[in-house]
Write an enzyme that holds these catalytic residues in place. Structure first.
Site, short mmCIF file in Angstrom:
data_model
loop_
_atom_site.label_atom_id
_atom_site.label_comp_id
_atom_site.label_asym_id
_atom_site.label_seq_id
_atom_site.Cartn_x
_atom_site.Cartn_y
_atom_site.Cartn_z
CB SER A 14 40.23 39.23 34.45
OG SER A 14 38.90 39.26 34.96
CG HIS A 39 41.61 35.31 35.93
ND1 HIS A 39 42.29 34.47 36.78
CD2 HIS A 39 40.95 36.19 36.73
CE1 HIS A 39 42.05 34.83 38.04
NE2 HIS A 39 41.23 35.87 38.04
CG ASP A 41 38.02 37.71 38.16
OD1 ASP A 41 38.73 37.07 38.97
OD2 ASP A 41 38.50 38.54 37.37
CG MET A 43 33.42 38.32 42.03
SD MET A 43 33.74 40.08 42.00
CE MET A 43 35.32 40.13 41.14
CG HIS A 75 39.88 34.39 41.36
ND1 HIS A 75 40.31 35.70 41.31
CD2 HIS A 75 39.88 34.05 42.67
CE1 HIS A 75 40.56 36.13 42.54
NE2 HIS A 75 40.29 35.15 43.38
CG MET A 77 37.16 36.13 44.32
SD MET A 77 37.40 37.57 43.27
CE MET A 77 37.08 36.84 41.68
CG MET A 146 43.50 37.95 45.89
SD MET A 146 43.09 37.77 44.14
CE MET A 146 42.31 39.36 43.79
N GLY A 151 36.91 41.75 44.43
CA GLY A 151 35.55 42.28 44.31
C GLY A 151 35.32 43.09 43.05
CG PHE A 152 34.54 46.12 42.74
CD1 PHE A 152 33.29 46.19 42.12
CD2 PHE A 152 34.58 46.01 44.13
CE1 PHE A 152 32.12 46.19 42.87
CE2 PHE A 152 33.41 46.00 44.88
CZ PHE A 152 32.17 46.08 44.25
N GLY A 154 39.88 47.10 38.06
CA GLY A 154 40.22 48.51 37.96
C GLY A 154 40.72 49.15 39.25
CG ASP A 181 43.48 38.54 40.12
OD1 ASP A 181 43.34 39.59 39.47
OD2 ASP A 181 42.56 37.72 40.33
N GLY A 183 45.31 44.99 39.59
CA GLY A 183 46.06 46.21 39.35
C GLY A 183 47.30 46.04 38.49
N GLY A 203 42.84 42.57 34.00
CA GLY A 203 41.48 42.79 33.52
C GLY A 203 41.38 44.08 32.74
CB SER A 204 40.85 47.57 33.86
OG SER A 204 41.81 47.52 34.87
#
Ligand code: DX5
Ligand code: ZN
Length: 227
Positions: A14, A39, A41, A43, A75, A77, A146, A151-152, A154, A181, A183, A203-204
């Site tokens: 992401s 990916h 994201d 928002m 994605h 959102m 999900m 929303g975030f 990490g 998606d 964690g 992502g992170s």
């Protein structure tokens, strides 16, 4: 478009966690490491509290993603996602997924995604029952479960979603991709693989790592062990 990517094991980094001051370079880095799904994201500050990126950023990277044989996975959102499908398709999106929680006319929205020439996905928040996608199973190319509240980046992986993902795999035809998606990283990838999902957003764990290419390779190596 390479539809094999929908049903094979794929890591989908992401860009939300990327360094936006050198986005092209970061995308190139992970694609050189073997990534084929990028990916994005999106928002809106309404459906989720955060505001991120729109078609302008998708357009900025879609060319290089396609040249490297990859796909852009968007994605959404956002509220009223049907209003933005054509703009993302024109910006080079290949796959577009929408949240059932945000769609009043889900069947119509999925038709719009297909009419725009993209593959269509339906996404469920952690607490949304699988039955909410029951009536569109024949209309989607992939489903996204999900494993965090959107929303975030990490956030911690929510393990209570695992049984739903396993049930989704049994419910969906083999030709439909199953993405998860939130964690996902070195400590959760094995549990994520055990669910039967084949598309893993990270992502992170990728762009937050000191060496994104090495981090992506490590996650892809875990996937390769499963075939
Ligand atoms: C969450 C986003 C995710 C997120 C993933 O709202 O949809 O794609 O960026 O980030 P990590 O992998 O850090 O949980
Ligand atoms: Zn996402």
């Amino acid at each position: 478009m390479n539809d094999e990517l929908l049903t094979s094991y794929q890591l989908a980094p992401s860009i939300l966690s990327a360094d936006f001051s050198r986005l092209g370079e970061q995308v190139a880095m992970v694609m050189e490491a073997g990534v084929r799904v990028i990916h994005v994201d999106v928002m809106d500050g309404h459906f989720v509290p955060n505001i991120t990126i729109g078609p302008v950023v998708a357009r900025a990277i879609s060319g290089q993603v396609h040249e490297a044989g990859g796909v852009l996975d968007v994605h959404l959102m956002i509220e009223n996602p049907e209003r933005y499908i054509d703009a993302f398709a024109a910006a080079g999106a290949d796959w577009i997924n929408v949240h059932v929680e945000a769609c009043v006319h889900l069947n119509m929205t999925l038709s719009l995604i297909h009419a725009a020439g993209c593959r269509a996905g339906v996404t469920l928040n952690p607490a949304t029952p699988l039955s909410h996608m029951q009536e569109v199973l024949g209309d989607i190319d992939y489903a996204l479960m999900m494993t965090v509240n959107p929303g975030f980046s990490g956030q911690d992986f929510i393990p209570s979603v695992i049984p739903k993902i396993e049930r989704a795999r049994h419910l969906l035809p083999d030709s439909t991709g199953l993405q998860i998606d939130g964690g996902i990283g070195p400590t959760t990838i094995e549990a994520a693989l055990d669910t039967g999902a084949n598309l893993f957003v990270a992502g992170s764990a990728v762009f937050g790592a000191p060496d994104p290419a090495a981090a992506a390779k490590e996650l892809m190596a875990s996937m390769a062990e499963r075939g």
